[in-house]
Scaffold this active site. Structure first.
Site, PDB file in Angstrom:
ATOM      1  N   CYS A   1      -8.264  -2.059  -2.609  1.00 42.92           N
ATOM      2  CA  CYS A   1      -8.398  -1.219  -3.797  1.00 42.92           C
ATOM      3  C   CYS A   1      -7.061  -0.589  -4.196  1.00 42.92           C
ATOM      4  CB  CYS A   1      -9.378  -0.074  -3.541  1.00 42.92           C
ATOM      5  SG  CYS A   1     -10.964  -0.540  -2.853  1.00 42.92           S
ATOM      6  N   CYS A   2      -6.896  -0.377  -5.494  1.00 41.07           N
ATOM      7  CA  CYS A   2      -5.818   0.447  -6.031  1.00 41.07           C
ATOM      8  C   CYS A   2      -4.444  -0.112  -5.672  1.00 41.07           C
ATOM      9  CB  CYS A   2      -6.001   1.885  -5.537  1.00 41.07           C
ATOM     10  SG  CYS A   2      -5.085   3.108  -6.491  1.00 41.07           S
ATOM     11  N   ILE A   3      -3.646   0.597  -4.860  1.00 41.26           N
ATOM     12  CA  ILE A   3      -2.308   0.140  -4.487  1.00 41.26           C
ATOM     13  C   ILE A   3      -2.346  -0.781  -3.273  1.00 41.26           C
ATOM     14  CG2 ILE A   3      -1.797   2.059  -2.931  1.00 41.26           C
ATOM     15  CD1 ILE A   3       0.625   0.383  -5.460  1.00 41.26           C
TER      16      ILE A   3
END
Length: 254
Positions: free
Chosen positions: A164-166
């Site tokens: 997820c995300c970074i």
């Protein structure tokens, strides 16, 4: 009569939801064993708590058997989340992650791909600070040994990995040529970290533009990624996007 009607309505609603969940999850194996790797507790120096919670909720709804892990190392630094500034004393990643896991967590060194069907990494700057050096070194980053080992073990075993995300930068570094998303490559108020897409390409991976509610599935490498939190993102959008990621991961479980 009113109470009976309300009770019957709730029963019917619950039954309908159960039918929908079964239909939606028809290709998902029951009780898949999933490892969740945390990187601390708090968006600026660890795991993003909303993302970690959303991952756990969606795994629970799909009857997955979850075990949580985190590296037993010191954080890069500890952030006062009210002021956005570093603070002392520094903290341990495993002990901070235990806050999210409610104490039921093991050292990352104990995680073996052979014992699980899939692994998921929630986002938060801990992925770029504690699981790797991306926050400092960009595409010249190093990934801590256990994270690199785990990603390679799952990849070689053809077991799905969710990020997820970074966190997708971890896969971009360890599994060259994979496809991931961290959102949009056009920098604006909603996507202030769009330059990360250039780093991903420099690492030899392919970036696919997606919105926060959209997961990308790299079928060949069995990697599922989702942008999750960005500026001005509503919590329900993050929840929905992570739901897409978790479902994608579980459907790749053999």
């Amino acid at each position: 009569m009113l109470s009976f009607t309300a009770s019957a309505g709730r029963t019917l609603y619950a039954g309908s939801n159960a039918i929908l969940r079964r239909a939606f999850s028809s290709n998902i194996p029951a009780e898949a064993k999933v490892a969740v790797v945390l990187s601390g507790c708090g968006v600026y120096d660890g795991s993003e708590i909303h993302e970690a919670s959303a991952v756990l909720v969606h795994l629970s709804r799909n009857q997955a058997c979850v075990s949580m892990f985190a590296p037993d190392v010191e954080q890069m630094h500890t952030i006062n989340h009210q002021k956005g500034e570093p603070m002392e004393p520094n903290r341990n990643v495993l002990l901070e992650s235990a806050r999210i896991a409610r104490g039921k967590i093991s050292s990352l060194s104990e995680l073996q791909a052979s014992a699980f069907d899939a692994v998921i990494f929630p986002g938060g700057f801990g992925a770029a600070k504690n699981l790797s050096s991306f926050a400092i070194d960009g595409p010249d980053m190093k990934v801590i040994a256990d994270v690199e080992r785990i990603l390679k073990e799952f990849h070689e075993a053809k077991k799905p990995v969710g990020l997820c995300c970074i966190a997708p930068v971890l896969a971009a570094k360890v599994i060259p040529g994979c496809e991931v998303t961290v959102g949009s490559d056009k920098e604006d108020e909603r996507w202030p970290y769009a330059r990360t897409t250039k780093d991903i390409k420099e690492l030899g991976a392919t970036h696919i533009n997606k919105d926060v509610t959209e997961a990308h599935i790299d079928v060949n490498n069995r990697i599922v990624t989702v942008p999750a939190f960005m500026c001005e993102t509503a919590v329900h959008e993050v929840f929905d996007g992570i739901g897409e990621m978790v479902t994608g991961v579980l459907k790749l479980v053999k």
